[in-house]
Scaffold this motif. Structure first.
Motif, PDB file in Angstrom:
ATOM      1  N   TRP A  36     -18.471   8.882 -66.819  1.00  0.00           N
ATOM      2  CA  TRP A  36     -18.272   7.454 -66.560  1.00  0.00           C
ATOM      3  C   TRP A  36     -18.852   7.091 -65.200  1.00  0.00           C
ATOM      4  CZ3 TRP A  36     -16.036   4.669 -70.524  1.00  0.00           C
ATOM      5  CH2 TRP A  36     -15.426   5.430 -71.533  1.00  0.00           C
ATOM      6  N   LEU A  37     -19.570   5.971 -65.165  1.00  0.00           N
ATOM      7  CA  LEU A  37     -20.231   5.507 -63.949  1.00  0.00           C
ATOM      8  C   LEU A  37     -19.229   4.800 -63.036  1.00  0.00           C
ATOM      9  CD1 LEU A  37     -22.815   4.825 -62.294  1.00  0.00           C
ATOM     10  CD2 LEU A  37     -23.042   2.779 -63.709  1.00  0.00           C
ATOM     11  N   VAL A  38     -19.044   5.355 -61.829  1.00  0.00           N
ATOM     12  CA  VAL A  38     -18.085   4.822 -60.855  1.00  0.00           C
ATOM     13  C   VAL A  38     -18.792   4.638 -59.518  1.00  0.00           C
ATOM     14  CG1 VAL A  38     -15.929   5.269 -59.614  1.00  0.00           C
ATOM     15  CG2 VAL A  38     -16.143   5.936 -62.022  1.00  0.00           C
ATOM     16  N   PRO A  56     -17.653  -3.256 -66.388  1.00  0.00           N
ATOM     17  CA  PRO A  56     -18.234  -2.421 -67.426  1.00  0.00           C
ATOM     18  C   PRO A  56     -17.846  -0.964 -67.210  1.00  0.00           C
ATOM     19  CG  PRO A  56     -19.877  -2.829 -65.758  1.00  0.00           C
ATOM     20  CD  PRO A  56     -18.622  -3.522 -65.296  1.00  0.00           C
ATOM     21  N   ALA A  57     -17.341  -0.333 -68.255  1.00  0.00           N
ATOM     22  CA  ALA A  57     -17.094   1.111 -68.216  1.00  0.00           C
ATOM     23  C   ALA A  57     -18.293   1.779 -68.886  1.00  0.00           C
ATOM     24  CB  ALA A  57     -15.799   1.458 -68.922  1.00  0.00           C
ATOM     25  N   VAL A  58     -19.296   2.102 -68.083  1.00  0.00           N
ATOM     26  CA  VAL A  58     -20.534   2.689 -68.600  1.00  0.00           C
ATOM     27  C   VAL A  58     -20.309   4.185 -68.829  1.00  0.00           C
ATOM     28  CG1 VAL A  58     -22.932   3.227 -68.057  1.00  0.00           C
ATOM     29  CG2 VAL A  58     -22.001   0.962 -67.502  1.00  0.00           C
ATOM     30  N   ARG A  59     -20.478   4.600 -70.086  1.00  0.00           N
ATOM     31  CA  ARG A  59     -20.270   6.000 -70.457  1.00  0.00           C
ATOM     32  C   ARG A  59     -21.612   6.625 -70.832  1.00  0.00           C
ATOM     33  NH1 ARG A  59     -19.346   9.269 -74.968  1.00  0.00           N
ATOM     34  NH2 ARG A  59     -17.719  10.867 -74.726  1.00  0.00           N
ATOM     35  N   SER A  60     -21.954   7.704 -70.165  1.00  0.00           N
ATOM     36  CA  SER A  60     -23.236   8.374 -70.410  1.00  0.00           C
ATOM     37  C   SER A  60     -23.237   9.055 -71.769  1.00  0.00           C
ATOM     38  CB  SER A  60     -23.517   9.408 -69.319  1.00  0.00           C
ATOM     39  OG  SER A  60     -22.603  10.486 -69.427  1.00  0.00           O
ATOM     40  N   SER A  61     -24.413   9.435 -72.220  1.00  0.00           N
ATOM     41  CA  SER A  61     -24.535  10.088 -73.527  1.00  0.00           C
ATOM     42  C   SER A  61     -23.850  11.442 -73.559  1.00  0.00           C
ATOM     43  CB  SER A  61     -26.010  10.236 -73.910  1.00  0.00           C
ATOM     44  OG  SER A  61     -26.690  11.028 -72.947  1.00  0.00           O
ATOM     45  N   ASP A  62     -23.601  12.027 -72.365  1.00  0.00           N
ATOM     46  CA  ASP A  62     -22.892  13.304 -72.310  1.00  0.00           C
ATOM     47  C   ASP A  62     -21.450  13.152 -71.811  1.00  0.00           C
ATOM     48  OD1 ASP A  62     -23.884  12.634 -69.831  1.00  0.00           O
ATOM     49  OD2 ASP A  62     -24.682  14.616 -69.360  1.00  0.00           O
ATOM     50  N   GLY A  63     -20.940  11.932 -71.868  1.00  0.00           N
ATOM     51  CA  GLY A  63     -19.506  11.728 -71.717  1.00  0.00           C
ATOM     52  C   GLY A  63     -18.954  11.464 -70.335  1.00  0.00           C
ATOM     53  N   HIS A 113     -21.002   7.788 -58.621  1.00  0.00           N
ATOM     54  CA  HIS A 113     -20.521   9.059 -59.152  1.00  0.00           C
ATOM     55  C   HIS A 113     -20.414   8.955 -60.671  1.00  0.00           C
ATOM     56  CE1 HIS A 113     -19.394   9.990 -54.988  1.00  0.00           C
ATOM     57  NE2 HIS A 113     -18.937   8.753 -54.944  1.00  0.00           N
ATOM     58  N   MET A 114     -20.635  10.065 -61.335  1.00  0.00           N
ATOM     59  CA  MET A 114     -20.429  10.156 -62.778  1.00  0.00           C
ATOM     60  C   MET A 114     -19.185  11.027 -62.977  1.00  0.00           C
ATOM     61  SD  MET A 114     -22.867   8.220 -63.836  1.00  0.00           S
ATOM     62  CE  MET A 114     -22.539   8.417 -65.592  1.00  0.00           C
ATOM     63  N   MET A 115     -18.094  10.402 -63.365  1.00  0.00           N
ATOM     64  CA  MET A 115     -16.803  11.073 -63.389  1.00  0.00           C
ATOM     65  C   MET A 115     -16.390  11.436 -64.808  1.00  0.00           C
ATOM     66  SD  MET A 115     -14.677   8.991 -60.438  1.00  0.00           S
ATOM     67  CE  MET A 115     -13.487  10.354 -60.343  1.00  0.00           C
ATOM     68  N   ALA A 116     -15.838  12.614 -64.961  1.00  0.00           N
ATOM     69  CA  ALA A 116     -15.330  13.054 -66.260  1.00  0.00           C
ATOM     70  C   ALA A 116     -14.023  12.339 -66.563  1.00  0.00           C
ATOM     71  CB  ALA A 116     -15.112  14.563 -66.246  1.00  0.00           C
ATOM     72  N   ALA A 117     -13.742  12.171 -67.833  1.00  0.00           N
ATOM     73  CA  ALA A 117     -12.449  11.643 -68.239  1.00  0.00           C
ATOM     74  C   ALA A 117     -11.368  12.655 -67.880  1.00  0.00           C
ATOM     75  CB  ALA A 117     -12.436  11.367 -69.738  1.00  0.00           C
ATOM     76  N   GLY A 118     -10.163  12.147 -67.626  1.00  0.00           N
ATOM     77  CA  GLY A 118      -9.060  13.036 -67.288  1.00  0.00           C
ATOM     78  C   GLY A 118      -8.266  12.485 -66.128  1.00  0.00           C
TER      79      GLY A 118
END
Length: 238
Positions: free
Chosen positions: A107-109, A98-105, A211-216
């Motif tokens: 990703w759960l890793v 699952p690629a869990v994406r938070s409401s503020d963008g 960790h909650m990681m930003a896209a990029g």
């Protein structure tokens, strides 16, 4: 080789009988490797896991389907095949995440704990399927595996989020990562706090941290190639 992306509407994975020539021919070498790895990480367990002898995308009734033929082997055989550099390229490690994406963008890793064969590496929650994921009709329930792994590793119930209808499939050498995006109704810090509470309550958590990681593009050796590629790509695709 750069990971290759595809999109499918569904997964069709079925258990088949298969004699794995690599495991038989290299049995003595595999056993020595397992003894060495077990001496370093005694918590590991040589239980049954499922790999695939076929992974192909086909069209069925206008839908794109990833068809997999899974077979059972022991974890020590899988681990040696992986650590030896995937010498049998007719076999694939296929798994759902699952690629869990938070409401503020974000990703759960998860970060793998010291007792894990990939200690310190960072992945979306998930794991190699095993016989518990096989239904009575021989279908391997990868979607069920995804939900189970998410719950066990993080304490989150997949049904809390809004799952995408399709799957992102990433072919990364002999890994086939089947990733389903799940949009979560909470911001990153709330998700991370929930998961950390779950880890603190576990006697032997599989993850050492979350960790909650930003896209990029992340230049992080702890991320396998398919994870780096996914996080870079979501900047382009949204």
């Amino acid at each position: 080789m750069e990971p290759r992306f595809d999109r499918v509407d569904r997964l069709d994975c079925r258990l088949v009988a298969h004699r794995w020539d690599f495991a038989e021919a290299e049995a003595a070498r595999i056993d020595r490797h397992w003894a060495e790895r077990l001496a370093r990480t005694p918590e590991m367990y040589d239980g049954p896991v499922l790999l695939a002898r076929r992974a192909a995308i086909e069209t069925d009734g206008g839908l794109r389907v990833l068809r997999l033929e899974a077979f059972e082997t022991r974890f020590s055989r899988f681990l040696a095949w992986r650590d030896f550099g995937w010498p049998d390229q007719s076999v694939f490690n296929c798994f759902a995440m699952p690629a869990v994406r938070s409401s503020d963008g974000a990703w759960l890793v998860g970060e793998m704990g010291s007792q894990h064969s990939a200690a310190g590496q960072r992945f979306f929650p998930g794991g190699t399927p095993d016989p518990d994921d096989v239904l009575d009709d021989g279908v391997v329930d990868l979607a069920g595996s995804l939900a189970r792994e998410l719950g066990e590793e993080t304490g989150l119930a997949a049904a809390e989020g809004a799952a995408a209808a399709d799957w992102t499939v990433i072919f990364d050498r002999q890994r086939v990562a089947c990733i389903k995006r799940i949009d979560w109704p909470e911001p990153a810090e709330a998700i991370r706090a929930r998961v950390r509470r779950h880890l603190e309550a576990e006697a032997a958590p599989e993850l050492s941290d979350v960790h909650m990681m930003a896209a990029g593009r992340h230049e992080d050796p702890r991320l396998p190639a398919f994870m780096t590629a996914f996080l870079a790509r979501v900047v382009e695709t949204g």
